[in-house]
Design a protein around this motif. Structure first.
Motif, PDB file in Angstrom:
ATOM      1  N   PHE A  29      45.251  34.527 -70.097  1.00 56.38           N
ATOM      2  CA  PHE A  29      46.172  33.971 -68.774  1.00 56.38           C
ATOM      3  C   PHE A  29      45.125  33.464 -67.832  1.00 56.38           C
ATOM      4  O   PHE A  29      44.239  34.130 -67.525  1.00 56.38           O
ATOM      5  N   PHE A  34      49.463  30.483 -61.919  1.00 61.62           N
ATOM      6  CA  PHE A  34      50.080  31.183 -61.267  1.00 61.62           C
ATOM      7  C   PHE A  34      50.214  30.913 -59.899  1.00 61.62           C
ATOM      8  O   PHE A  34      51.039  31.590 -58.870  1.00 61.62           O
ATOM      9  N   ALA A  60      51.533  38.975 -58.265  1.00 63.75           N
ATOM     10  CA  ALA A  60      52.096  38.479 -59.395  1.00 63.75           C
ATOM     11  C   ALA A  60      51.086  38.530 -60.638  1.00 63.75           C
ATOM     12  O   ALA A  60      51.538  39.240 -61.559  1.00 63.75           O
ATOM     13  N   LEU A  61      49.673  38.557 -60.313  1.00 62.44           N
ATOM     14  CA  LEU A  61      48.684  38.633 -61.441  1.00 62.44           C
ATOM     15  C   LEU A  61      48.675  40.156 -61.474  1.00 62.44           C
ATOM     16  O   LEU A  61      48.410  40.566 -62.661  1.00 62.44           O
ATOM     17  N   ASN A  63      50.970  42.303 -61.509  1.00 60.45           N
ATOM     18  CA  ASN A  63      52.294  42.941 -62.074  1.00 60.45           C
ATOM     19  C   ASN A  63      52.106  42.309 -63.692  1.00 60.45           C
ATOM     20  O   ASN A  63      52.394  43.155 -64.607  1.00 60.45           O
ATOM     21  N   LEU A  64      51.626  40.966 -63.819  1.00 63.75           N
ATOM     22  CA  LEU A  64      51.123  40.620 -65.221  1.00 63.75           C
ATOM     23  C   LEU A  64      50.096  41.625 -65.966  1.00 63.75           C
ATOM     24  O   LEU A  64      50.460  42.090 -67.013  1.00 63.75           O
ATOM     25  N   LEU A  65      49.033  42.148 -65.134  1.00 61.36           N
ATOM     26  CA  LEU A  65      48.310  43.064 -65.870  1.00 61.36           C
ATOM     27  C   LEU A  65      48.854  44.603 -66.268  1.00 61.36           C
ATOM     28  O   LEU A  65      48.613  44.824 -67.156  1.00 61.36           O
ATOM     29  N   GLU A  67      52.050  44.755 -66.965  1.00 61.67           N
ATOM     30  CA  GLU A  67      52.980  44.844 -68.107  1.00 61.67           C
ATOM     31  C   GLU A  67      52.170  44.875 -69.220  1.00 61.67           C
ATOM     32  O   GLU A  67      52.486  45.299 -70.253  1.00 61.67           O
ATOM     33  N   HIS A  68      51.049  44.115 -69.198  1.00 61.12           N
ATOM     34  CA  HIS A  68      50.150  43.955 -70.603  1.00 61.12           C
ATOM     35  C   HIS A  68      49.319  45.251 -70.825  1.00 61.12           C
ATOM     36  O   HIS A  68      48.762  45.654 -72.066  1.00 61.12           O
ATOM     37  N   ALA A  74      45.413  42.050 -72.420  1.00 59.07           N
ATOM     38  CA  ALA A  74      45.283  41.002 -71.919  1.00 59.07           C
ATOM     39  C   ALA A  74      44.051  40.344 -71.420  1.00 59.07           C
ATOM     40  O   ALA A  74      43.166  41.310 -70.870  1.00 59.07           O
ATOM     41  N   LEU A  76      42.373  38.022 -68.249  1.00 60.93           N
ATOM     42  CA  LEU A  76      42.929  37.269 -67.233  1.00 60.93           C
ATOM     43  C   LEU A  76      41.582  36.691 -66.517  1.00 60.93           C
ATOM     44  O   LEU A  76      40.811  37.207 -66.279  1.00 60.93           O
ATOM     45  N   CYS A  78      40.490  34.970 -63.216  1.00 64.17           N
ATOM     46  CA  CYS A  78      41.004  34.895 -61.901  1.00 64.17           C
ATOM     47  C   CYS A  78      39.725  35.166 -61.002  1.00 64.17           C
ATOM     48  O   CYS A  78      38.832  35.924 -61.284  1.00 64.17           O
TER      49      CYS A  78
END
Length: 163
Positions: A29, A34, A60-61, A63-65, A67-68, A74, A76, A78
């Motif tokens: 990602f 985002f 948001a990032l 939350n993405l982390l 989830e994964h 994942a 990322l 950033c």
């Protein structure tokens, strides 16, 4: 496994992140994907983002982390310029993140940014990012003056030692 490739613009976060994702068979990602439309427009106008601009993006990032982290992991890419931003990304250090921090001279990064024409980031913002950047005491710091393959190899060695 969660990997965050951090650093200012022009360090090659996406290139290195994609290579690491491929090596570990993880989804990749790009944090830039985002950003809100307002943030993108602000950067295109040569205006630096402030903490208020970045907060929804960082959340948001994070939350993405999260989830994964429950799944396979994942990678990322950033900027994660400040320690406060890294705290948000890591859910206050509760997520087990391997931090790969890319660094480079201002001249090298400016040269890379000036040759980039497919990105919304205004190269004039590099100085602002360098002034904002707080180098973490943790993670693997890698100077991107090395060839990409060597940067990726150094990152993989660090991650494998810390799994």
């Amino acid at each position: 496994m969660l990997i965050v490739v951090a650093g200012v613009s022009g360090t090659g976060k996406s290139t290195i992140g994609k290579a690491l994702a491929g090596h570990y068979s993880l989804p990749f990602f790009d944090g830039d994907d985002f950003h809100s439309k307002a943030n993108i427009e602000k950067m295109q106008r040569g205006k630096a983002l402030n903490d208020e601009d970045r907060l929804p993006w960082l959340e948001a990032l994070s939350n993405l982390l999260r989830e994964h982290a429950k799944a396979e992991g994942a990678v990322l890419a950033c900027s994660a310029l400040k320690e406060a931003y890294r705290n948000i990304l890591s859910a206050n250090k509760t997520l087990p993140i391997h931090w790969i921090v890319l660094t480079g001279s201002e001249a090298l990064l400016a040269s890379r940014l000036s040759s980039r024409n497919d990105h919304f980031f205004d190269p004039k913002l590099l100085r602002s990012q360098l002034n904002t950047f707080q180098l973490p005491y943790y993670g693997k710091h890698i100077d991107v003056a090395m060839p990409v393959g060597e940067v990726v190899h150094a990152a993989i060695e660090f991650i494998n030692r810390n799994v």
